[in-house]
Scaffold this motif. Structure first.
Motif, PDB file in Angstrom:
ATOM      1  N   ASP A   1      34.898  38.634  41.564  1.00 36.95           N
ATOM      2  CA  ASP A   1      36.285  38.501  41.128  1.00 36.95           C
ATOM      3  C   ASP A   1      37.073  37.692  42.148  1.00 36.95           C
ATOM      4  N   VAL A   2      37.895  36.773  41.673  1.00 40.04           N
ATOM      5  CA  VAL A   2      38.597  35.877  42.582  1.00 40.04           C
ATOM      6  C   VAL A   2      39.557  36.635  43.497  1.00 40.04           C
ATOM      7  N   GLY A   3      40.126  37.737  43.009  1.00 38.61           N
ATOM      8  CA  GLY A   3      40.991  38.536  43.873  1.00 38.61           C
ATOM      9  C   GLY A   3      40.231  39.137  45.037  1.00 38.61           C
ATOM     10  N   ARG A   4      39.057  39.671  44.742  1.00 40.66           N
ATOM     11  CA  ARG A   4      38.234  40.219  45.823  1.00 40.66           C
ATOM     12  C   ARG A   4      37.727  39.120  46.747  1.00 40.66           C
TER      13      ARG A   4
ATOM     14  N   ASN B   1      33.723  26.865  38.140  1.00 38.12           N
ATOM     15  CA  ASN B   1      34.701  27.814  38.670  1.00 38.12           C
ATOM     16  C   ASN B   1      34.709  27.876  40.198  1.00 38.12           C
TER      17      ASN B   1
ATOM     18  N   TYR C   1      28.504  37.524  39.796  1.00 41.88           N
ATOM     19  CA  TYR C   1      29.951  37.442  39.629  1.00 41.88           C
ATOM     20  C   TYR C   1      30.678  37.952  40.866  1.00 41.88           C
TER      21      TYR C   1
ATOM     22  N   HIS D   1      38.413  28.085  41.532  1.00 43.15           N
ATOM     23  CA  HIS D   1      38.848  29.335  42.158  1.00 43.15           C
ATOM     24  C   HIS D   1      38.451  29.482  43.633  1.00 43.15           C
TER      25      HIS D   1
ATOM     26  N   TYR E   1      29.668  41.832  42.407  1.00 46.09           N
ATOM     27  CA  TYR E   1      30.941  42.117  41.745  1.00 46.09           C
ATOM     28  C   TYR E   1      31.565  43.426  42.234  1.00 46.09           C
TER      29      TYR E   1
ATOM     30  N   ARG F   1      34.172  43.415  33.343  1.00 45.84           N
ATOM     31  CA  ARG F   1      33.243  44.147  34.208  1.00 45.84           C
ATOM     32  C   ARG F   1      31.815  43.968  33.693  1.00 45.84           C
TER      33      ARG F   1
ATOM     34  N   GLY G   1      35.733  33.988  39.871  1.00 40.56           N
ATOM     35  CA  GLY G   1      36.760  33.848  38.838  1.00 40.56           C
ATOM     36  C   GLY G   1      37.210  35.207  38.360  1.00 40.56           C
ATOM     37  N   ARG G   2      37.630  35.276  37.107  1.00 38.78           N
ATOM     38  CA  ARG G   2      38.038  36.542  36.491  1.00 38.78           C
ATOM     39  C   ARG G   2      37.089  36.823  35.338  1.00 38.78           C
ATOM     40  N   PHE G   3      36.421  37.978  35.397  1.00 39.84           N
ATOM     41  CA  PHE G   3      35.378  38.307  34.444  1.00 39.84           C
ATOM     42  C   PHE G   3      35.555  39.742  33.936  1.00 39.84           C
TER      43      PHE G   3
END
Length: 258
Positions: A35-38, A84, A33, A88, A228, A25, A21-23
């Motif tokens: 990140d959904v973009g990564r 999530n 964690y 996501h 992450y 840092r 998801g989006r967290f």
């Protein structure tokens, strides 16, 4: 007698994810964690670069029963069963046609992830309806115990309940056999390993680092944690270079909130 892996198979990387998801840092526990973009970039890279994303069942068939495995084989696993994942991760996986296995804490379905403790967010876990929906769409599920304890610290009777009863409860939710198990925190001992086998699971997944081929048996399968902070270089390093087995003494605990 526990069977060792078949020799001569190409390396199999079982990747370990938790939340997607989006967290903010994270200051600690970065392996919890992604990140959904990564994550989207990582899955896109696997597709573009010709990796073969296979199911955990296919990996087990190849590693322990000799079914031919493709080169650059990757298995995707997600611990804990966060909501999530559905929001996501699964849309990205489904777009690429990638299989995945999610490990569920069966007494906490639809509740917060309480084991994360003070100082960490306790995101919601998927409920039974969501799990059945995703199973119909192709997601595989396994057990992550009833309550997410450190198994090696339990009396044998309680350990047995966590391993056996979670399987039965999840089979009631899904209406089918649940053949795969994952040790919370990567924490297990020989009692836990042997109970996982006795309960009728076919695999037990750990937080031991390395290629799955380095397992001594199907109940101590290593994985590669995706964190992450993993950039392109870190992600590729884990896929291609981190095959050697590291860690894994039964009874040793991990700092991953797996």
């Amino acid at each position: 007698m526990m069977q060792p892996p078949v020799s001569g198979q190409p390396p199999v990387s079982i990747l370990m994810y938790h939340q997607v998801g989006r967290f903010p840092r994270p200051k600690a526990h970065r392996a919890v964690y992604c990140d959904v973009g990564r994550f989207a970039w990582q899955m896109g890279w696997l597709k573009r670069a010709g990796y073969h994303v296979i199911s955990l069942e296919e990996a087990w068939q190849g590693l322990f029963h000799g079914k031919p495995l493709p080169p650059r084989a990757v298995v995707l696993t997600f611990d804990d069963g966060y909501e999530n994942f559905a929001e996501h991760a699964w849309p990205i996986l489904r777009r690429h046609g990638f299989p995945a296995t999610v490990f569920l804490v069966t007494d906490l379905l639809g509740q917060p992830a309480r084991w994360l403790g003070e100082g960490m967010a306790q995101p919601p876990l998927m409920n039974a309806a969501r799990i059945r929906q995703l199973r119909a769409e192709g997601v595989s599920f396994g057990s992550h115990t009833l309550s997410h304890p450190r198994l090696s610290r339990l009396e044998t009777a309680q350990m047995r309940r966590e391993i056996f009863d979670s399987k039965a409860a999840l089979e009631d939710v899904l209406g089918e056999a649940v053949p795969d198990f994952c040790y919370p925190y990567g924490d297990y001992d020989l009692r836990a390993r042997d109970l996982v086998a006795e309960a009728g699971y076919r695999t037990g997944l750990t937080c031991i680092r390395g290629a799955a081929n380095t397992a001594d048996n199907a109940y101590e399968l290593p994985r590669k944690a995706i964190s992450y902070g993993d950039n392109l270089v870190g992600f590729l390093w884990k896929l291609h270079m981190k095959h050697e087995r590291k860690g894994g003494r039964p009874g040793a605990t991990s700092n991953v909130y797996s």
